[in-house]
Write a protein that holds these residues in place. Sequence first.
Motif, PDB file in Angstrom:
ATOM      1  N   ARG A  34       0.816  -1.212   0.000  1.00 18.43           N
ATOM      2  CA  ARG A  34       0.000   0.000   0.000  1.00 18.43           C
ATOM      3  C   ARG A  34       0.855   1.270   0.000  1.00 18.43           C
ATOM      4  O   ARG A  34       0.338   2.364  -0.283  1.00 18.43           O
ATOM      5  N   GLN A  35       2.143   1.143   0.311  1.00 20.62           N
ATOM      6  CA  GLN A  35       3.029   2.312   0.296  1.00 20.62           C
ATOM      7  C   GLN A  35       3.647   2.556  -1.087  1.00 20.62           C
ATOM      8  O   GLN A  35       4.101   3.665  -1.381  1.00 20.62           O
ATOM      9  N   ILE A  36       3.674   1.524  -1.927  1.00 19.95           N
ATOM     10  CA  ILE A  36       4.451   1.585  -3.161  1.00 19.95           C
ATOM     11  C   ILE A  36       3.981   2.679  -4.134  1.00 19.95           C
ATOM     12  O   ILE A  36       4.819   3.421  -4.684  1.00 19.95           O
ATOM     13  N   PRO A  37       2.677   2.838  -4.404  1.00 20.51           N
ATOM     14  CA  PRO A  37       2.284   3.857  -5.397  1.00 20.51           C
ATOM     15  C   PRO A  37       2.808   5.255  -5.091  1.00 20.51           C
ATOM     16  O   PRO A  37       3.271   5.959  -6.004  1.00 20.51           O
ATOM     17  N   GLU A  38       2.774   5.666  -3.822  1.00 14.81           N
ATOM     18  CA  GLU A  38       3.241   7.003  -3.470  1.00 14.81           C
ATOM     19  C   GLU A  38       4.761   7.072  -3.365  1.00 14.81           C
ATOM     20  O   GLU A  38       5.382   8.044  -3.809  1.00 14.81           O
ATOM     21  N   SER A 108      19.540   7.769   5.519  1.00 16.36           N
ATOM     22  CA  SER A 108      18.531   8.092   6.529  1.00 16.36           C
ATOM     23  C   SER A 108      17.769   6.819   6.861  1.00 16.36           C
ATOM     24  O   SER A 108      17.783   5.847   6.096  1.00 16.36           O
ATOM     25  N   LEU A 109      17.062   6.852   7.993  1.00 14.10           N
ATOM     26  CA  LEU A 109      16.536   5.621   8.564  1.00 14.10           C
ATOM     27  C   LEU A 109      15.132   5.860   9.110  1.00 14.10           C
ATOM     28  O   LEU A 109      14.868   6.894   9.733  1.00 14.10           O
ATOM     29  N   LEU A 199      13.654   8.361  11.915  1.00 15.78           N
ATOM     30  CA  LEU A 199      12.258   8.485  12.317  1.00 15.78           C
ATOM     31  C   LEU A 199      11.839   7.181  12.973  1.00 15.78           C
ATOM     32  O   LEU A 199      12.031   6.101  12.390  1.00 15.78           O
ATOM     33  N   VAL A 200      11.286   7.269  14.173  1.00 17.76           N
ATOM     34  CA  VAL A 200      10.780   6.096  14.889  1.00 17.76           C
ATOM     35  C   VAL A 200       9.259   6.161  14.871  1.00 17.76           C
ATOM     36  O   VAL A 200       8.669   7.120  15.365  1.00 17.76           O
ATOM     37  N   LEU A 248       6.636   8.501   6.100  1.00 14.89           N
ATOM     38  CA  LEU A 248       7.866   8.128   5.397  1.00 14.89           C
ATOM     39  C   LEU A 248       8.238   9.184   4.358  1.00 14.89           C
ATOM     40  O   LEU A 248       9.415   9.565   4.246  1.00 14.89           O
ATOM     41  N   ILE A 249       7.265   9.650   3.601  1.00 15.42           N
ATOM     42  CA  ILE A 249       7.560  10.664   2.584  1.00 15.42           C
ATOM     43  C   ILE A 249       8.097  11.932   3.229  1.00 15.42           C
ATOM     44  O   ILE A 249       9.099  12.509   2.774  1.00 15.42           O
TER      45      ILE A 249
END
Length: 427
Positions: A34-38, A108-109, A199-200, A248-249
């Motif tokens: 579900r994250q892949i398209p963006e 980055s993480l 980012l946690v 994430l973005i």
Amino acid sequence: MSEKTLQHRIDGPDDAPVLVLGAALGTTWHMWDRQIPELTRHWRVIRFDLPGHGGSPAHAASSVAELADRLIATLDALGVDRFGYAGCNIGGAIGVQLALTRPHQVTSLALVSTSPRYGTADAWRQRGVVIRTNGLDPIARTAPEHWFTQGFAGAQPAIVEWAVQMVRTTDPGCYIAACEALASFDVRSSLGRVGVPTLVVVGSEDQVTPTTDARTLVAGIPDASLALVPGTSHLAPVEQPSAVTELLIRHFSTAWHDKPGPGGQTAIGAAAPKPQIAPPVPPQAPPAAIESGHAQPEQVRGATYEAGIKVRREVLGDAHVDRVEAAADDFTGDFHDFITRYAWGETWTRPGLDRRTRSIITLTALVARGHHDELVLHTRAALRNGLTPTEIKEVLLHTAIYCGVPAANSAFAVAQRVIREETTPEA
């Protein structure tokens, strides 16, 4: 595919900066669908499966460091030198490992549902015993209640079934090896060396890696921020895909900068301001460094003692060794040091026999001498060392011939009780 690389999938433009996504234990790269398209609007996204997960070959890896090395070998084969990294659960552990050992490659993480130490080593090794005896079905059936909130699971039965089937189709040996990897993973004292913007992300209802674990990460990593996803459990990218994608973005867009780094890849830019959080949690000593209540000169303990206490904990469990150490005094302390150095530090560490074989020998000797208290400990140890209940039964049948039927009869009663305790899945 080589044993030193991982099955992977690439989405997004070839000329975009690389973002690597690591999946959770028992899942496949599809947990990030579900994250892949963006994400692919901005990055070339590389996802990978853990050994024995999805269609990945069952080449087991028993440490997070080994998994990280295999990922680096995979990226090297693809010509990827620098990359951002986001991982969930054991995927997050791999990310921390990369940030510690490959700081020149990780830009980055993002650590999603991640802990600096996942529960206790005893609990992970106990899970391995249960799987070795019962297969993965008990773990699969309870996965949804650990991964999702009750409301989400009730409203999304298809996703729940998908989750169960992911675990069921995982290779048991590779899952057990991953449990061993998490049993030995502890980076609490190393978090200060993570030198990339981090980012946690944690779900407010996550009981597997709770918010206290997330705050420990943020407190220990110099340039880290915390994002709490309300009403969400452990598998946050699946339960709240839009919220996680947005986080994430925002993070990776801020952490990346247009200035090219080595090899033409993008480099780290200025990090976002760090939010106010609780005071840093002092690093805790790993289990192998715990000292007993009595004092011993360092020259007496030394490397043999340290090797012995490590193996003793791995075989007998932290809980047992902690009890022994807590009860040690001036009268018994030297004896326990003696056992640790000579039995565990010199004998059990010898390379000539593996731990399974040493367990078989130990069980036989304890049956022959009638040492039933030690037989309890070493029946548990034998299960941890990879013997199945059927194999333990065969060992005891063999001892009936060479050590006597009465001795084997007593041993069967002891072993039966321990095996039932250790291999019965949690309700």
